[in-house]
Design a protein around this motif. Structure first.
Motif, PDB file in Angstrom:
ATOM      1  N   THR A  69      14.186 -11.243 -26.913  1.00  0.00           N
ATOM      2  CA  THR A  69      13.195 -12.015 -26.159  1.00  0.00           C
ATOM      3  C   THR A  69      12.263 -12.779 -27.101  1.00  0.00           C
ATOM      4  OG1 THR A  69      13.228 -10.476 -24.301  1.00  0.00           O
ATOM      5  CG2 THR A  69      11.266 -11.847 -24.532  1.00  0.00           C
ATOM      6  N   MET A  70      11.884 -12.142 -28.202  1.00  0.00           N
ATOM      7  CA  MET A  70      10.993 -12.771 -29.170  1.00  0.00           C
ATOM      8  C   MET A  70      11.657 -13.976 -29.831  1.00  0.00           C
ATOM      9  SD  MET A  70       8.920 -10.824 -32.185  1.00  0.00           S
ATOM     10  CE  MET A  70       7.882 -11.673 -33.367  1.00  0.00           C
ATOM     11  N   VAL A  71      12.943 -13.862 -30.137  1.00  0.00           N
ATOM     12  CA  VAL A  71      13.681 -14.974 -30.732  1.00  0.00           C
ATOM     13  C   VAL A  71      13.729 -16.157 -29.769  1.00  0.00           C
ATOM     14  CG1 VAL A  71      15.916 -15.729 -31.626  1.00  0.00           C
ATOM     15  CG2 VAL A  71      15.073 -13.435 -32.164  1.00  0.00           C
ATOM     16  N   GLN A  72      14.004 -15.879 -28.493  1.00  0.00           N
ATOM     17  CA  GLN A  72      14.086 -16.945 -27.491  1.00  0.00           C
ATOM     18  C   GLN A  72      12.721 -17.612 -27.298  1.00  0.00           C
ATOM     19  OE1 GLN A  72      15.569 -14.422 -24.377  1.00  0.00           O
ATOM     20  NE2 GLN A  72      17.713 -14.957 -24.762  1.00  0.00           N
ATOM     21  N   LEU A  73      11.659 -16.800 -27.261  1.00  0.00           N
ATOM     22  CA  LEU A  73      10.321 -17.359 -27.113  1.00  0.00           C
ATOM     23  C   LEU A  73       9.912 -18.173 -28.335  1.00  0.00           C
ATOM     24  CD1 LEU A  73       8.379 -14.383 -25.484  1.00  0.00           C
ATOM     25  CD2 LEU A  73       8.710 -16.648 -24.480  1.00  0.00           C
ATOM     26  N   ALA A  74      10.442 -17.799 -29.510  1.00  0.00           N
ATOM     27  CA  ALA A  74      10.100 -18.516 -30.744  1.00  0.00           C
ATOM     28  C   ALA A  74      10.493 -19.989 -30.645  1.00  0.00           C
ATOM     29  CB  ALA A  74      10.789 -17.862 -31.936  1.00  0.00           C
ATOM     30  N   VAL A  75      11.624 -20.262 -30.042  1.00  0.00           N
ATOM     31  CA  VAL A  75      12.082 -21.647 -29.899  1.00  0.00           C
ATOM     32  C   VAL A  75      11.158 -22.409 -28.956  1.00  0.00           C
ATOM     33  CG1 VAL A  75      14.019 -23.136 -29.284  1.00  0.00           C
ATOM     34  CG2 VAL A  75      14.455 -20.893 -30.307  1.00  0.00           C
ATOM     35  N   VAL A  76      10.763 -21.752 -27.869  1.00  0.00           N
ATOM     36  CA  VAL A  76       9.819 -22.365 -26.928  1.00  0.00           C
ATOM     37  C   VAL A  76       8.499 -22.668 -27.631  1.00  0.00           C
ATOM     38  CG1 VAL A  76       8.509 -22.017 -24.790  1.00  0.00           C
ATOM     39  CG2 VAL A  76      10.883 -21.208 -24.960  1.00  0.00           C
ATOM     40  N   GLN A  77       8.021 -21.688 -28.404  1.00  0.00           N
ATOM     41  CA  GLN A  77       6.754 -21.853 -29.111  1.00  0.00           C
ATOM     42  C   GLN A  77       6.796 -23.004 -30.112  1.00  0.00           C
ATOM     43  OE1 GLN A  77       4.713 -20.192 -27.156  1.00  0.00           O
ATOM     44  NE2 GLN A  77       3.739 -18.914 -28.705  1.00  0.00           N
ATOM     45  N   PHE A  78       7.946 -23.203 -30.736  1.00  0.00           N
ATOM     46  CA  PHE A  78       8.051 -24.278 -31.731  1.00  0.00           C
ATOM     47  C   PHE A  78       7.687 -25.624 -31.115  1.00  0.00           C
ATOM     48  CE2 PHE A  78      10.113 -27.744 -33.899  1.00  0.00           C
ATOM     49  CZ  PHE A  78       9.859 -27.474 -35.222  1.00  0.00           C
ATOM     50  N   PHE A  79       8.327 -25.976 -30.017  1.00  0.00           N
ATOM     51  CA  PHE A  79       8.072 -27.280 -29.404  1.00  0.00           C
ATOM     52  C   PHE A  79       6.684 -27.329 -28.758  1.00  0.00           C
ATOM     53  CE2 PHE A  79      12.677 -27.341 -29.752  1.00  0.00           C
ATOM     54  CZ  PHE A  79      12.916 -28.635 -30.185  1.00  0.00           C
ATOM     55  N   THR A  80       6.214 -26.195 -28.250  1.00  0.00           N
ATOM     56  CA  THR A  80       4.892 -26.149 -27.619  1.00  0.00           C
ATOM     57  C   THR A  80       3.794 -26.448 -28.631  1.00  0.00           C
ATOM     58  OG1 THR A  80       5.642 -24.490 -26.012  1.00  0.00           O
ATOM     59  CG2 THR A  80       3.265 -24.697 -26.368  1.00  0.00           C
ATOM     60  N   TRP A  81       3.836 -25.765 -29.763  1.00  0.00           N
ATOM     61  CA  TRP A  81       2.729 -25.873 -30.712  1.00  0.00           C
ATOM     62  C   TRP A  81       2.833 -27.106 -31.593  1.00  0.00           C
ATOM     63  CZ3 TRP A  81      -1.703 -23.103 -30.565  1.00  0.00           C
ATOM     64  CH2 TRP A  81      -1.726 -22.058 -29.639  1.00  0.00           C
ATOM     65  N   PHE A  82       4.024 -27.661 -31.752  1.00  0.00           N
ATOM     66  CA  PHE A  82       4.149 -28.990 -32.372  1.00  0.00           C
ATOM     67  C   PHE A  82       3.376 -29.994 -31.518  1.00  0.00           C
ATOM     68  CE2 PHE A  82       5.960 -33.058 -33.390  1.00  0.00           C
ATOM     69  CZ  PHE A  82       6.359 -32.978 -34.711  1.00  0.00           C
ATOM     70  N   SER A  83       3.536 -29.876 -30.216  1.00  0.00           N
ATOM     71  CA  SER A  83       2.862 -30.762 -29.279  1.00  0.00           C
ATOM     72  C   SER A  83       1.347 -30.599 -29.332  1.00  0.00           C
ATOM     73  CB  SER A  83       3.370 -30.475 -27.856  1.00  0.00           C
ATOM     74  OG  SER A  83       2.617 -31.183 -26.904  1.00  0.00           O
ATOM     75  N   LEU A  84       0.884 -29.340 -29.334  1.00  0.00           N
ATOM     76  CA  LEU A  84      -0.561 -29.089 -29.340  1.00  0.00           C
ATOM     77  C   LEU A  84      -1.207 -29.603 -30.628  1.00  0.00           C
ATOM     78  CD1 LEU A  84      -0.589 -25.493 -27.827  1.00  0.00           C
ATOM     79  CD2 LEU A  84      -1.441 -27.580 -26.730  1.00  0.00           C
ATOM     80  N   TYR A  85      -0.526 -29.413 -31.749  1.00  0.00           N
ATOM     81  CA  TYR A  85      -1.064 -29.897 -33.028  1.00  0.00           C
ATOM     82  C   TYR A  85      -1.227 -31.411 -32.996  1.00  0.00           C
ATOM     83  CZ  TYR A  85      -1.612 -30.053 -38.152  1.00  0.00           C
ATOM     84  OH  TYR A  85      -2.076 -30.231 -39.428  1.00  0.00           O
ATOM     85  N   ALA A  86      -0.222 -32.096 -32.459  1.00  0.00           N
ATOM     86  CA  ALA A  86      -0.299 -33.553 -32.338  1.00  0.00           C
ATOM     87  C   ALA A  86      -1.505 -33.962 -31.488  1.00  0.00           C
ATOM     88  CB  ALA A  86       1.000 -34.093 -31.731  1.00  0.00           C
ATOM     89  N   MET A  87      -1.735 -33.228 -30.409  1.00  0.00           N
ATOM     90  CA  MET A  87      -2.857 -33.544 -29.524  1.00  0.00           C
ATOM     91  C   MET A  87      -4.192 -33.309 -30.224  1.00  0.00           C
ATOM     92  SD  MET A  87      -3.877 -31.814 -25.845  1.00  0.00           S
ATOM     93  CE  MET A  87      -4.472 -30.288 -26.605  1.00  0.00           C
ATOM     94  N   TRP A  88      -4.349 -32.155 -30.853  1.00  0.00           N
ATOM     95  CA  TRP A  88      -5.621 -31.824 -31.485  1.00  0.00           C
ATOM     96  C   TRP A  88      -5.965 -32.782 -32.619  1.00  0.00           C
ATOM     97  CZ3 TRP A  88      -3.772 -26.095 -31.607  1.00  0.00           C
ATOM     98  CH2 TRP A  88      -4.035 -25.497 -30.371  1.00  0.00           C
ATOM     99  N   VAL A  89      -4.978 -33.154 -33.410  1.00  0.00           N
ATOM    100  CA  VAL A  89      -5.255 -33.998 -34.576  1.00  0.00           C
ATOM    101  C   VAL A  89      -5.532 -35.443 -34.177  1.00  0.00           C
ATOM    102  CG1 VAL A  89      -4.290 -34.941 -36.712  1.00  0.00           C
ATOM    103  CG2 VAL A  89      -3.908 -32.536 -36.134  1.00  0.00           C
ATOM    104  N   TYR A  90      -4.796 -35.958 -33.172  1.00  0.00           N
ATOM    105  CA  TYR A  90      -4.805 -37.406 -32.945  1.00  0.00           C
ATOM    106  C   TYR A  90      -5.496 -37.855 -31.659  1.00  0.00           C
ATOM    107  CZ  TYR A  90      -1.913 -38.023 -37.031  1.00  0.00           C
ATOM    108  OH  TYR A  90      -1.461 -38.032 -38.323  1.00  0.00           O
ATOM    109  N   THR A  91      -6.047 -36.929 -30.875  1.00  0.00           N
ATOM    110  CA  THR A  91      -6.742 -37.380 -29.661  1.00  0.00           C
ATOM    111  C   THR A  91      -7.988 -38.195 -30.008  1.00  0.00           C
ATOM    112  OG1 THR A  91      -5.915 -35.537 -28.337  1.00  0.00           O
ATOM    113  CG2 THR A  91      -7.875 -36.657 -27.540  1.00  0.00           C
ATOM    114  N   THR A  92      -8.744 -37.762 -31.007  1.00  0.00           N
ATOM    115  CA  THR A  92      -9.970 -38.510 -31.351  1.00  0.00           C
ATOM    116  C   THR A  92      -9.666 -39.941 -31.789  1.00  0.00           C
ATOM    117  OG1 THR A  92     -11.253 -36.537 -31.886  1.00  0.00           O
ATOM    118  CG2 THR A  92     -11.958 -38.604 -32.908  1.00  0.00           C
ATOM    119  N   PRO A  93      -8.784 -40.180 -32.775  1.00  0.00           N
ATOM    120  CA  PRO A  93      -8.510 -41.588 -33.122  1.00  0.00           C
ATOM    121  C   PRO A  93      -7.826 -42.348 -31.998  1.00  0.00           C
ATOM    122  CG  PRO A  93      -7.076 -40.098 -34.377  1.00  0.00           C
ATOM    123  CD  PRO A  93      -8.109 -39.257 -33.707  1.00  0.00           C
TER     124      PRO A  93
END
Length: 456
Positions: free
Chosen positions: A245-269
């Motif tokens: 289950t942890m391995v399967q969730l890891a793949v989900v987390q990868f795309f989720t947190w790539f997205s969140l990082y993009a939002m946090w870094v670039y929303t202001t500019p």
């Protein structure tokens, strides 16, 4: 799936006390997420370097969380317990760094303090996830993570609004003077450091912890596990022993947190450019955009606080992974919609969808995971799970600057939309996850029904 001894059902106020520290922790994270790009830009950072400077956040999590998880698993004190010593230490260190950050006078200083701040926040935050697994039965774990999400949302709302409240109601200057960080941001960090300390200490002193299930065996194993070499081998070796289950969730987390990082870094500019029509970090318009991003992030925090208690209800009627899939899809589509918005008011609407996704991101994966972990390694595996939160952010930190420059013509809104697409992918991948706790409960119900039928 792990086997857990029966745990007493906790009341509302017990859940409240054990989760209240997250109000302060999210205060720190929201100030970081909403203002770091603004601070870096004010101190002279180029837009395509922002993601690289932000690398401190994921890399400190990568290093700190598994170590803290391992150490807290192997800690027990009759008064302090297992997780609370780390809550206590992390809160003191985080409060200090929150006071230091807005006093940075050069870009290198701000980057250094970000490293220290994120390390300190991770020390106090990581054991909170294991705290739920320690104290709550499988049936209450979703409610426990939902309570944490509620406080995360509340902390996010207030912290995100502070610079705007200081400007609009107290008349505090929001304009950089001689390249310094605006007073609104400085005072927001001072308030944040104070609230962080008070909130986490509330959990430290108003919550108790359960001793290990077999205290004598625990003490014996703790003696055997002493030494950094042993710890390092255990931490690294865990990668080969992760539950499916942890391995399967890891793949989900990868795309989720790539997205969140993009939002946090670039929303202001992005918002400063498409809504306030400024790319100059020293201008009043850019700083006004920075305040508005605080309002936007406060909105998604507020939505997540409300959604935290609604999502578990939907999960009971469908499943946790179906709810998570739907929430991620809503959040992803909301981020993609940035491409079509130039209005200050309308750009608030996508944050409702982001808030729904954020509530699920902070609740469902951890609830699913907790049911698949061994009780004696809950902290370690929760820390290891954080690898799949920080690795995608580290990758994003390396590649997003180049993508911004070479593929999106330095238009930050393109990175936001890319993040939205990644979140939609994460939602679809959620359907492949096996929820062990649900499977076990279904089997138990089936066995019970069969036994009743046989008795008749």
């Amino acid at each position: 799936m792990s086997t857990h001894l029966s745990k007493p059902k906790l009341g509302f106020w017990q859940l409240w006390n054990m989760s209240f520290g997250f109000f302060g922790i999210q205060f720190g994270f929201t100030l970081q997420n909403t203002n770091t790009s603004r601070i870096f830009s004010t101190l002279g950072a180029n837009p395509d370097d922002l993601a690289l400077f932000w690398l401190a956040a994921p890399l400190t999590g990568l290093l700190v969380q598994p170590i803290i998880g391992y150490l807290s698993d192997n800690t027990w004190h009759a008064y302090w317990g297992r997780r609370r010593p780390f809550f206590f230490l992390g809160a003191i260190l985080a409060a200090i760094t929150l006071f230091l950050m807005p006093n940075s006078s050069a870009l290198w200083m701000a980057v250094l303090v970000l490293w220290l701040m994120d390390s300190a926040i991770n020390i106090s935050m990581e054991p909170f996830r294991a705290f739920v697994g320690d104290k709550l039965s499988v049936e209450q774990q979703t409610a426990g993570f939902a309570m944490q999400t509620f406080f995360i949302g509340c902390g996010g709302v207030i912290a995100g609004l502070l610079p705007t409240l200081f400007t609009d109601y107290l008349g505090i200057s929001n304009t950089p003077v001689n390249g310094a960080i605006p007073d609104t941001v400085r005072y927001a960090y001072y308030v944040g450091g104070t609230i962080y300390l008070i909130a986490v200490m509330w959990t430290v002193f108003f919550s108790s912890e359960n001793p290990p299930e077999n205290l004598e065996q625990f003490k014996k194993e703790r003696q055997q596990n002493k030494g950094w070499t042993k710890a390092f081998v255990e931490i690294i070796g865990g990668f080969t022993k992760m539950p499916k289950t942890m391995v399967q969730l890891a793949v989900v987390q990868f795309f989720t947190w790539f997205s969140l990082y993009a939002m946090w870094v670039y929303t202001t500019p992005a918002v400063a450019s498409i809504v306030f029509h400024s790319n100059d970090a020293q201008s009043a318009a850019f700083q006004e955009g920075g305040n508005w991003v605080g309002v936007m992030f406060a909105l998604y925090g507020g939505v997540s606080a409300l959604a935290a208690f609604i999502l578990p209800i939907f999960a009971r009627f469908t499943s946790r992974k179906v709810v998570h899939m739907a929430c991620l899809a809503i959040g992803g589509i909301s981020l993609i919609s940035f491409l079509m918005i130039t209005s200050k008011t309308i750009i608030l609407l996508p944050m409702v969808g982001v808030g729904i996704a954020w509530a699920s991101i902070l609740t469902m994966p951890y609830a699913i995971l907790a049911g698949a972990l061994p009780a004696n390694k809950m902290g370690y595996y929760m820390g290891l799970f954080n690898f799949f939160v920080v690795i995608p952010q580290a990758i994003a930190g390396v590649v997003l600057g180049g993508l911004l420059k070479n593929f999106f013509n330095n238009q930050a809104v393109g990175i936001i939309a890319l993040g939205g697409a990644c979140m939609v992918v994460a939602g679809l991948l959620t359907l492949l996850v096996k929820d062990d706790a649900v499977v076990a409960q279904s089997k138990q119900a089936s066995d019970s029904a069969a036994a009743t039928s046989g008795a008749v």
